[in-house]
Each structure stands twice: as C-alpha cells, then as structure tokens.
Design a protein around this motif. Sequence first.
Motif, PDB file in Angstrom:
ATOM      1  N   THR A 154       0.856  -1.195   0.000  1.00 47.68           N
ATOM      2  CA  THR A 154       0.000   0.000   0.000  1.00 47.68           C
ATOM      3  C   THR A 154       0.885   1.235   0.000  1.00 47.68           C
ATOM      4  O   THR A 154       1.653   1.463   0.942  1.00 47.68           O
ATOM      5  N   ASP A 156       1.775   5.513  -0.428  1.00 49.58           N
ATOM      6  CA  ASP A 156       1.418   6.685   0.371  1.00 49.58           C
ATOM      7  C   ASP A 156       0.080   7.307  -0.016  1.00 49.58           C
ATOM      8  O   ASP A 156      -0.532   8.008   0.781  1.00 49.58           O
ATOM      9  N   ASP A 157      -0.379   7.051  -1.238  1.00 49.32           N
ATOM     10  CA  ASP A 157      -1.660   7.609  -1.667  1.00 49.32           C
ATOM     11  C   ASP A 157      -2.808   6.609  -1.532  1.00 49.32           C
ATOM     12  O   ASP A 157      -3.914   6.843  -2.002  1.00 49.32           O
ATOM     13  N   GLY A 158      -2.516   5.462  -0.900  1.00 46.76           N
ATOM     14  CA  GLY A 158      -3.537   4.449  -0.688  1.00 46.76           C
ATOM     15  C   GLY A 158      -3.617   3.396  -1.778  1.00 46.76           C
ATOM     16  O   GLY A 158      -4.344   2.406  -1.620  1.00 46.76           O
ATOM     17  N   TYR A 159      -2.873   3.584  -2.860  1.00 47.79           N
ATOM     18  CA  TYR A 159      -2.903   2.604  -3.940  1.00 47.79           C
ATOM     19  C   TYR A 159      -2.190   1.325  -3.506  1.00 47.79           C
ATOM     20  O   TYR A 159      -1.108   1.378  -2.909  1.00 47.79           O
ATOM     21  N   GLU A 160      -2.802   0.188  -3.819  1.00 47.00           N
ATOM     22  CA  GLU A 160      -2.172  -1.097  -3.496  1.00 47.00           C
ATOM     23  C   GLU A 160      -1.585  -1.692  -4.763  1.00 47.00           C
ATOM     24  O   GLU A 160      -2.292  -1.929  -5.748  1.00 47.00           O
ATOM     25  N   THR A 161      -0.296  -1.929  -4.752  1.00 54.65           N
ATOM     26  CA  THR A 161       0.397  -2.429  -5.934  1.00 54.65           C
ATOM     27  C   THR A 161       0.034  -3.885  -6.202  1.00 54.65           C
ATOM     28  O   THR A 161      -0.455  -4.603  -5.319  1.00 54.65           O
ATOM     29  N   ARG A 194       8.740   4.263  -3.705  1.00 53.88           N
ATOM     30  CA  ARG A 194       7.595   4.390  -2.802  1.00 53.88           C
ATOM     31  C   ARG A 194       7.256   3.061  -2.119  1.00 53.88           C
ATOM     32  O   ARG A 194       6.779   3.055  -0.974  1.00 53.88           O
ATOM     33  N   ALA A 198       7.218   2.551   1.963  1.00 53.38           N
ATOM     34  CA  ALA A 198       6.064   1.991   2.667  1.00 53.38           C
ATOM     35  C   ALA A 198       6.476   1.006   3.755  1.00 53.38           C
ATOM     36  O   ALA A 198       5.710   0.770   4.698  1.00 53.38           O
TER      37      ALA A 198
END
Length: 241
Positions: A154, A156-161, A194, A198
Amino acid sequence: MRLDKLLSHMGYGTRKEIKKLMKQGVVLVDGQVIKDSSVHVHPEKQRIEIYGESVQYREFVYLMMNKPKGVISATEDLVERTVIDLLPEEYLPFQVFPVGRLDKDTEGLLLITNDGKLTHELLSPKKHVPKTYIADVSGVVTQNDIHIFRRGVTLDDGYETLPSELRILEVDELTRRSRIELTIYEGKFHQVKRMFEAVHKKVVHLKRISMGPLTLDPELYPGDFRELTENELEMLKGRST
C-alpha cells in the motif's frame, strides 16, 4: 511513399533541401535519374541511390540504452539533458522516443524507438509487462518485506500495488544497507522508491536490468546504446502481443 518524404525520413535533409539535391541529378531510382521530388516510390521493391550509394529504407528503429544518471527520459527539455541528446544525429529523423520513463537519478535499461504500436503494447496496464530492478537500500530488508511485497504494497496515496517479487541479494548488518532484486508488473510514478518507503526503507541507488524479455546488455556502459538484435526484437514483439 513520396521520394522526398522517404529521403527526409532517412536523414538526408528537409524536403526543401532534398528538392535542391534532386535537381542536381544525383538521386536514382532503379538506375534512372529522378529530379521530381514528388515522385512516389516503393522502397521495399525499388533500388534508390544517392551519389551512387544505396539507400536502405526502414520505417522503425529499436535501440537499447543503458540510461545514465543525470539525464531525463524525454524527447526534449529546455533545461535538462535528455536521453535523445545522447544519440547521434543519424537517428533524429526517425523521431524516436523513450518507451516509458526512468527517473533522472535512475539508470539502466531503456528502450528507445519510433514504433508507437509496440510502445503502447509494452506500456499498457493490461499487459503487466515485468520490469526488474537492482537496488541498494538504506535499511535491512527482511523476509517479512518479501512477504509484504508478494501480497502487494500500500503506497502513500492508498494505492495497493500488484504482487511483486523481491529477492535479497546482500545485507550488511553493520552499515544497515541491503542490495535487492525486485520485479514489478506495473509502472506507477516512483513506484520502487515508494514501495520501500512503505516499509520504512529508502532506495539510494536504482538500476533497471530487464523489461519483458529484454535484458540490459552488460557490455553497455552508462550512456551507451545499440540497436536491438533480430532475436531481441522478435521476443519483444512476441511478448507484447
């Protein structure tokens, strides 16, 4: 294809310059002098010569570059030096561009081409083309990090890779530095950096070593480039379809 367009594409000058050149009687098509620059030709079927030298036409070029630090992945910039600035003039008429981008401080494999269709296929989020990096990381990378990366990180902008493959190559407990290999299947902005942020670590050096089936030639020093081999191009096009 118009003859002046073909010759301009191959780097023999602007259409205006080629028009003047042709009036000198130095351009031949199938052994015949052609002075009309608007004549249409079939480059795959006809023999075209300038000053007695054969013109080998090709529509696309494919270059592998070992991008160095300090240059940006762009075609032009008013301030920064770009990867296109590293190429000799012979490639400029093809209007090549980098496929995707590497950050200014990131080095490694960069594909440069003028093939828009292939570029779209390689960069399409639906294709999940793998990209592998070697990174030096500030912090001790652990087995727990491997599990986190395998599940998806997850940001920093909430996106989950998407799930990725993290491999620990070396850990120095004294300096608390790690060297890792990471394969990701997407290309979000600053994604590798990023992902490690995390898990409370920092990438201090990043190098891309592969993209799809294409692997960085170890003989290419930073800033060097070469054209793809036929085999590499076949693998690349096969992977993108």
